[in-house]
Each structure stands twice: as C-alpha cells, then as structure tokens.
Write a protein that holds these residues in place. Structure first.
Motif, mmCIF file in Angstrom:
data_model
loop_
_atom_site.group_PDB
_atom_site.id
_atom_site.type_symbol
_atom_site.label_atom_id
_atom_site.label_comp_id
_atom_site.label_asym_id
_atom_site.label_seq_id
_atom_site.Cartn_x
_atom_site.Cartn_y
_atom_site.Cartn_z
ATOM 1 N N SER A 271 -1.367 -1.641 1.311
ATOM 2 C CA SER A 271 -1.976 -1.806 2.563
ATOM 3 C C SER A 271 -3.089 -2.698 2.565
ATOM 4 C CB SER A 271 -2.684 -0.218 3.074
ATOM 5 O OG SER A 271 -3.587 -0.059 2.394
ATOM 6 N N ARG A 281 2.582 -8.185 9.399
ATOM 7 C CA ARG A 281 1.977 -7.118 9.531
ATOM 8 C C ARG A 281 1.461 -6.196 8.519
ATOM 9 N NH1 ARG A 281 2.779 -2.814 13.157
ATOM 10 N NH2 ARG A 281 1.093 -2.863 14.195
ATOM 11 N N LEU A 282 0.446 -5.692 8.183
ATOM 12 C CA LEU A 282 0.245 -5.055 6.819
ATOM 13 C C LEU A 282 0.898 -3.557 7.051
ATOM 14 C CD1 LEU A 282 -3.807 -5.644 7.014
ATOM 15 C CD2 LEU A 282 -2.044 -6.557 5.445
ATOM 16 N N ARG A 283 1.431 -3.163 5.674
ATOM 17 C CA ARG A 283 1.797 -1.646 5.689
ATOM 18 C C ARG A 283 0.405 -0.910 5.821
ATOM 19 N NH1 ARG A 283 6.505 -1.363 1.481
ATOM 20 N NH2 ARG A 283 7.688 -3.264 1.826
ATOM 21 N N VAL A 284 0.795 0.413 6.352
ATOM 22 C CA VAL A 284 -0.193 1.240 6.700
ATOM 23 C C VAL A 284 -0.134 2.664 6.273
ATOM 24 C CG1 VAL A 284 -0.992 2.508 8.599
ATOM 25 C CG2 VAL A 284 -1.027 0.127 8.626
ATOM 26 N N VAL A 347 5.886 -2.020 9.023
ATOM 27 C CA VAL A 347 5.733 -1.781 10.406
ATOM 28 C C VAL A 347 6.117 -2.482 11.020
ATOM 29 C CG1 VAL A 347 4.128 0.425 10.537
ATOM 30 C CG2 VAL A 347 3.252 -1.781 9.498
ATOM 31 N N SER B 192 -7.841 2.641 3.290
ATOM 32 C CA SER B 192 -6.578 2.828 3.956
ATOM 33 C C SER B 192 -6.731 2.939 5.468
ATOM 34 C CB SER B 192 -6.140 4.170 3.644
ATOM 35 O OG SER B 192 -7.005 5.453 4.213
ATOM 36 N N ALA B 195 -6.424 -1.447 7.177
ATOM 37 C CA ALA B 195 -5.374 -2.182 7.410
ATOM 38 C C ALA B 195 -4.762 -1.561 9.023
ATOM 39 C CB ALA B 195 -3.899 -1.667 6.493
ATOM 40 N N GLN B 196 -4.891 -0.136 9.234
ATOM 41 C CA GLN B 196 -4.655 -0.023 10.634
ATOM 42 C C GLN B 196 -5.464 -0.681 11.593
ATOM 43 O OE1 GLN B 196 -5.650 4.270 11.038
ATOM 44 N NE2 GLN B 196 -4.026 4.941 9.042
ATOM 45 N N ASN B 199 -4.232 -4.274 11.914
ATOM 46 C CA ASN B 199 -2.761 -4.564 12.601
ATOM 47 C C ASN B 199 -3.195 -4.262 14.026
ATOM 48 O OD1 ASN B 199 -1.157 -4.918 10.320
ATOM 49 N ND2 ASN B 199 -0.457 -2.755 10.099
ATOM 50 N N ARG B 202 -4.531 -7.584 15.523
ATOM 51 C CA ARG B 202 -3.599 -8.548 15.558
ATOM 52 C C ARG B 202 -2.555 -8.090 16.799
ATOM 53 N NH1 ARG B 202 -1.653 -12.099 10.916
ATOM 54 N NH2 ARG B 202 0.666 -12.401 11.674
ATOM 55 N N HIS B 224 -5.696 -13.346 6.773
ATOM 56 C CA HIS B 224 -4.618 -12.410 7.172
ATOM 57 C C HIS B 224 -4.438 -12.802 8.671
ATOM 58 C CE1 HIS B 224 -1.438 -9.339 7.803
ATOM 59 N NE2 HIS B 224 -2.245 -8.758 8.606
#
Lengths: 349, 335
Positions: A271, A281-284, A347, B192, B195-196, B199, B202, B224
C-alpha cells in the motif's frame, strides 16, 4: 497444536542480551480490559538493531515502556510473560532495582524531544544528573563528560551550548541532546521510540546516521520502534511486525521485505507509494485498525485480510515457518510455498 | 481535455512577512519572511504538488491563496479574477469554488455537530440546498467519500482518523468547488489508511475534474498524485517541474538531497545518500545570495553573493540554481 519453542534454530537464544517472551500488558479501566500488548516476543543482541513496526494502537510503545517498567500502574499492569535482560527477569525486579537499570543499562530515546526534556533545566544539567547518579562522577567531571557527549552527537560549540535550555535549540538539536543523554552511561540496550518521526527528512537522515555510528562505536543493541518501513529497511537487522497488540511476523530484514509471510506485512508494503514507481492506484488494506478494547476474535487481522478462511476465527500462534522466520497466520505455509499471494489485489477505479 | 490549457489559479510574486514584535510597546524588530516571492500557475484539472520541509512556507502559501491569511504583497488570480483586495462578501462567494482540506482530521471538525448538521450547514450557508434536497445531498456526499448515509447522525468522535478525513473531504466537496487545497491530507493518518485516502482523492479528482494544490512533505505521496511538483525552501520555490522530470532528473541540489534523504524500501540495494549539514536557517535572517548555499554540496563563491532566479532550464522545468545544468541525479556519488 503444540507451540514450538521460540526461534528454534538459534541455540544461543537462551543467552540473548534482551529477550522478551510472550509479554502481556493490560490496562484495566472501569468499562473494559484493554489488551494493549498481548503476546509479544523478540530478542536482541549486542550491536544489533531490532525494528518493532506497527501502526498507532498496535502496542509498540507500550511494549517499550513495559521493558523499562514505566507503564503507569494503575491502570496498566504486566500480566504475563518474561523480560530477560542478561538472564534476569525484569518483571520481578523492585522499583529500586529497576532504577539502577534505567538510564544506565537500558535507556530510551523518545519521539518528542521537546516534551521529553525538562524545560527548566539546561541541556547539560540533564546529562550531568544522569552521570552523577549512575557513574558516581563529581559534578565537574560529569560536566566535562557531558560536553564530550554533546560534541560527539554533533552539537556545534558544545562548551557554550551545554548551558542552554531546550527551547533555545532546534528540533534536530534537541533530538541530539536526547541521544547524548541516553548514551551518556554507555548502555547495553537503547530503545528508540519513533526517534525521527517529528523531524524533517533531511534531519532524519542526520539522526539515523548518527545513531548508526554510535551503535558501531559503543556496540549497543538498539530497539527501534517505528511506523516507517523505509527507516526499517535502512537500519534494522531484524524486524518484529506488530498488529493489534501481537507480533504477527518476525524475521531478518531481508526476508521481511522480500518474502513476507503474513498478509498484514505484505499489505503494508503493497500500500505504500514507492518513489520512482508510479502506479495508477495504490493497493489498499481495507477497513481500519481495530479498537484495542474490542479486538476481533481469532486472528485479529482476519476482518481486513484478503486471504481469510474459516480457520482464521481461531487464534493462530506465532510459529516458525522457515527457520527463524516466524508468522502468526494459519496460511503462512501456503504463502511461504508461494501457492498463495497474501498482498491485497490491485483495486480498480 | 479541452479545458486543459485554461489556467485556473495564477499566483504571482506572493509574499507574506510576519512581524516579530518585542518589548513593552510591541515594536516591530524584524520580519519572518515565511513566503518570499512565490509564483506558480495551476491549470484546470491539474494537480500541483507543493513540497518542502517544515517552515519552508508551503502551508502559508496555501492559506494566502485562500486569503485565510492576508498576504503582504503579490497577486492571486482565480479563474482570471484578482482576489487580493476583494471585499469580504465577494470573497465569501468565491470561496465556494475554492476549498481546503486540513491535515488534522481530529481538530478540523466541530465535535458538537453531527455529520448531518455539519454538511447541511455548509449547504444552506452557500444557498445550495434546503430541507429534503439537503437531506438527499448529505447522503450522496457520504457515499461519494466511501461512507454510508446511515452514519449521518453520528458525531466526529465516533469515526476513526481515516473516516474523519473522509468527512473533511465531503465537507470540502459539498459546495462543488473547482479548486481544492489539500494541506498535508494524509500525514496524520496510519500507513494502512493513507493509501485509502490517496486513492479516494485521486478518484474524485478524475471523476469531477477537480484541480488540486497538494501540499505535503512526503515526496513519494506527492509523486503519486501530482502532475507537476514545486519544491520550496525558506519561502521560495527552488524547483518546479513535471513530476516525472523532477524525480528522474532533479535540477536543484536541494531536491537532490531531499530525494536522497528518503529512506528506501529496497533492502537489496543500499543507496548512497547525501546527508545535509546543519539545520534549515532562520527565515527571519535568511542567508545571503542563494538561501541554500550554507548547506549545499555544490556551493561556489558566487552562491553566497548572488541570488539565483527561478529560470527554465529545460522545457517546463524551472530551477533556481546557478549551476542547474550541472546538477544531475548522479551528483551524490561524487560527494
């Protein structure tokens, strides 16, 4: 299932410098028992750096405070496990015995040097106090040593700055003072709790380099507590990954990064945005870090795990998967055999 | 992308000096030059990253653009309109189009307002929706940021850090802004969770063709999300370039050392690193000439005397270094 003895392929581990075995530190509040540390095991030897990695609430700082027995009681209490330092179990020592160890044999570098230093004493005074107490030096000798230490940690004009107060220094300089204080008595173990988190990256680089130099010079063991996997990759020899009060993976640093055997470790790495590696997109890792008053049953990571199965509702043990590589996951053997990808899937938007 | 060429935000020679007051009569004895002549432009639908260490003036720049802090000098044009000097009432109308997301999701939400009241208030103040329409819009907004409409009657303390940051984003989006200034939106969050949120930001940017000024100190997050990146040091932009160029071939020694200071996740190759000497100087007494020269590994005598202007050294790539042409990402090896 039998719980294999901790770190099976290291016969020398019985005489490790510092060895924590199945440590449990709980906090008792009116409404709940908070199992902040609930099964932490690791060891560290002279000259080694062990990184303890985890997110907020994973119990990494409480682990550090437990080793020095600085957990406020009540409400906190060490309810299980052993902390073996040079063969003695610190859990059973009296306050007086602990005082002789703290700052002399095991010392600590805190995250926020502004709150960890006493604002009404000069920086020099705080180092001198340690030296007079533990090394029984005269004040004059202690001051000379304090100046030497400040000079060694890269404080310019140490002879003048020894008489300055913490507020007269920058964040990076204060962290150097903290390091000088922690290392003044040449301790065997230094616990550094997020020592660079409050600092800028260019200053962080200076501090990490200094810590590395001093470690080589003095041969001390370092327990580095951090959430930053980059810092871990650059400084650690071994890594204990913590999640929800437990060590979920324990291995040498190369294995942690090249073949993680716990889905949480794999997910954390996947992530992170990596410099020079642009992805769409980043993995989550879905969901959030669980509340320590209400940990999930069974494997504490199962509600967020991409490879969870029914068995995960039962407690997995931290066990050896491949020699000294330990994982607390029912499916670790499949991950090790590369028949299962533990990282969260990419994702789609 | 027909609008891609339109400039949405244009900042020219922006300055913010904070007075240092001393003594009984609070006489001004000097100035902290937090922002000292910053110019940049952001196109419609673009993400401009603004990076730098603490005290470099990146947050002050963001606040000056919204006039949450009144700049000392300079011009800020939004959609072609000069906003410095606009009366309060007009500024308030304009703010509907320019919103900010704050760093700390714990202190930037009012703890005594439920999510529904917080969002409804924004909608009614700006005259966007009332009653049943507002109710529906609140549900839509929560869904948009990945929360459930059933959570609308909860209070901020009932949410985790990541969820609170989602609420901050929902509040900013409620007024359908064109420009969002995101001030360190993920640095207070757990790894953790970061990243959520990255995303989400974005996705929203792409779906709604939003324009971001993305302020952060974490260079990998900025790389990014950004199309272009500006690097600030002591109140000035020292380098401004398309994201790919800046990270692959930085043309300012400060950028080179910032990039080299980031711990690498690659355990198999330990990189050589430039460790800068000393601290960031006091912005009240910046060094003469190039402000970076006392810490620079390439400094020459001229750097202490003459201040290098920000100039274009390659197409779209600006650097404020006398020796920009000689800087390459390979520089560290020789140091």
């Amino acid at each position: 299932m039998d719980r294999p003895s901790f770190i099976v392929d290291r016969p020398s581990s019985a005489d490790a410098l510092l060895r924590v075995e199945d440590l449990k530190t709980y906090f008792y509040t009116d409404t709940a028992v908070i199992k902040a540390v609930d099964g932490v095991s690791f060891e560290v030897n002279a000259g080694e750096t062990l990184a303890v990695v985890g997110e907020s609430g994973s119990g990494k700082s409480v682990t550090a405070l437990s080793i020095l027995k600085l957990v406020a009681s009540p409400p906190g209490r060490i309810v299980g496990g052993r902390i073996l330092f040079k063969g003695r179990d610190l859990v059973n020592l009296s306050n007086a015995e602990m005082r002789a160890i703290r700052g002399k044999e095991i010392s600590m570098i805190f995250q926020e040097p502004m709150t960890a230093l006493n604002p009404v004493y000069t920086c020099g005074e705080q180092i001198i106090e340690t030296l007079v107490l533990h090394e029984h030096l005269t004040r004059r000798d202690a001051k000379t040593r304090a100046i030497e230490m400040l000079d060694r940690v890269g404080i310019p004009a140490a002879r003048q700055r020894v008489d300055e107060y913490p507020h007269q220094m920058s964040g990076g300089m204060r962290q150097r003072v903290m390091i000088a204080m922690a290392l003044a008595c040449k301790p065997a173990v230094v616990i550094a709790d997020e020592p660079t988190t409050a600092l800028d990256v260019t200053i962080q680089a200076q501090i990490l380099e200094l810590l590395g130099e001093l470690q080589r010079e003095l041969g001390m063991a370092v327990i580095l507590i951090t959430h930053d996997l980059g810092v871990v990759a650059e400084t650690a020899d071994r890594v204990a990954v913590m999640y929800a009060g437990q060590v979920v993976e324990y291995s040498n640093v190369l294995d942690t990064f090249t073949k993680p055997m716990h889905p949480y470790t794999a997910g954390l790495q996947a992530s992170l945005p990596k410099l020079g590696e642009v992805v769409d997109r980043l993995r989550v890792i879905p969901g959030t870090v669980p509340n320590p008053a209400r940990f999930p049953v069974g494997c504490r990571f199962h509600p967020r795990c991409p490879v969870m199965v029914e068995q995960c509702l039962q407690d997995p043990a931290l066990e050896s998967i491949d020699g000294a590589h330990l994982s607390r996951c029912w499916r670790a053997r499949e991950i090790a055999a590369r028949t299962l990808d533990p990282a969260p899937p990419p994702v789609k938007a | 992308m027909t609008e891609a060429t339109r400039t949405l935000l244009e900042v020219t020679n922006l300055k913010k000096y904070f007075p240092i007051k001393k003594g009984l009569l609070s006489r001004t004895v000097g100035h902290v030059r937090a922002v000292d002549g910053v110019s940049f432009a952001v196109k419609q639908g673009e993400v401009l990253g603004l990076v730098g260490e603490s005290g470099c003036g990146k947050t002050t720049t963001g606040r000056c653009v919204l006039r949450l802090i009144e700049p000392t000098e300079g011009s800020v044009k939004f959609d072609g309109q000069e906003i410095i000097g606009l009366p309060f009432s007009e500024m308030r109308r304009l703010r509907r189009q320019m919103q900010i997301i704050f760093q700390d999701p714990y202190s930037s939400l009012n703890p005594r307002l439920s999510v529904r009241r917080m969002l409804t208030e924004v909608l009614t103040v700006h005259g966007l929706a009332n009653g049943a329409a507002a109710r529906e819009r609140v549900g839509d907004l929560l869904r948009l940021v990945g929360l459930s409409p059933s959570q609308a009657d909860r209070y901020p303390h009932e949410f985790s850090g990541g969820q609170r940051q989602r609420l901050g984003i929902a509040r900013a989006l409620a007024v359908e802004p064109k420009l969002i200034i995101a001030d360190e939106p993920v640095s207070a969050l757990d790894v953790s969770i970061q990243a959520q949120i990255v995303n989400l930001l974005r996705d929203l940017q792409k779906e709604m063709s939003l324009t971001y000024l993305f302020i952060a100190h974490d260079l990998s997050v900025v790389e990014h999300i950004s199309n272009r990146v500006a690097v600030m040091y002591l109140g000035k932009i020292v380098e401004l370039a398309p994201s790919l160029d800046l990270y692959r071939s930085p043309r300012h020694p400060y950028t080179v050392s910032l990039l080299s200071a980031i711990p690498s996740h690659d355990v198999t190759h330990k990189k050589t690193r430039i460790v800068l000497k000393g601290d960031v100087p006091n912005p009240a007494k910046p060094p003469s000439g190039c402000r970076f020269h006392p810490r620079c590994f390439m400094a020459q005598p001229v750097c202490a005397v003459e201040e290098p202007p920000l100039r274009e050294v390659a197409p779209g790539h600006c650097s404020a270094c006398h020796f920009a042409e000689e800087v390459s990402s390979k520089t560290p090896a020789g140091v």
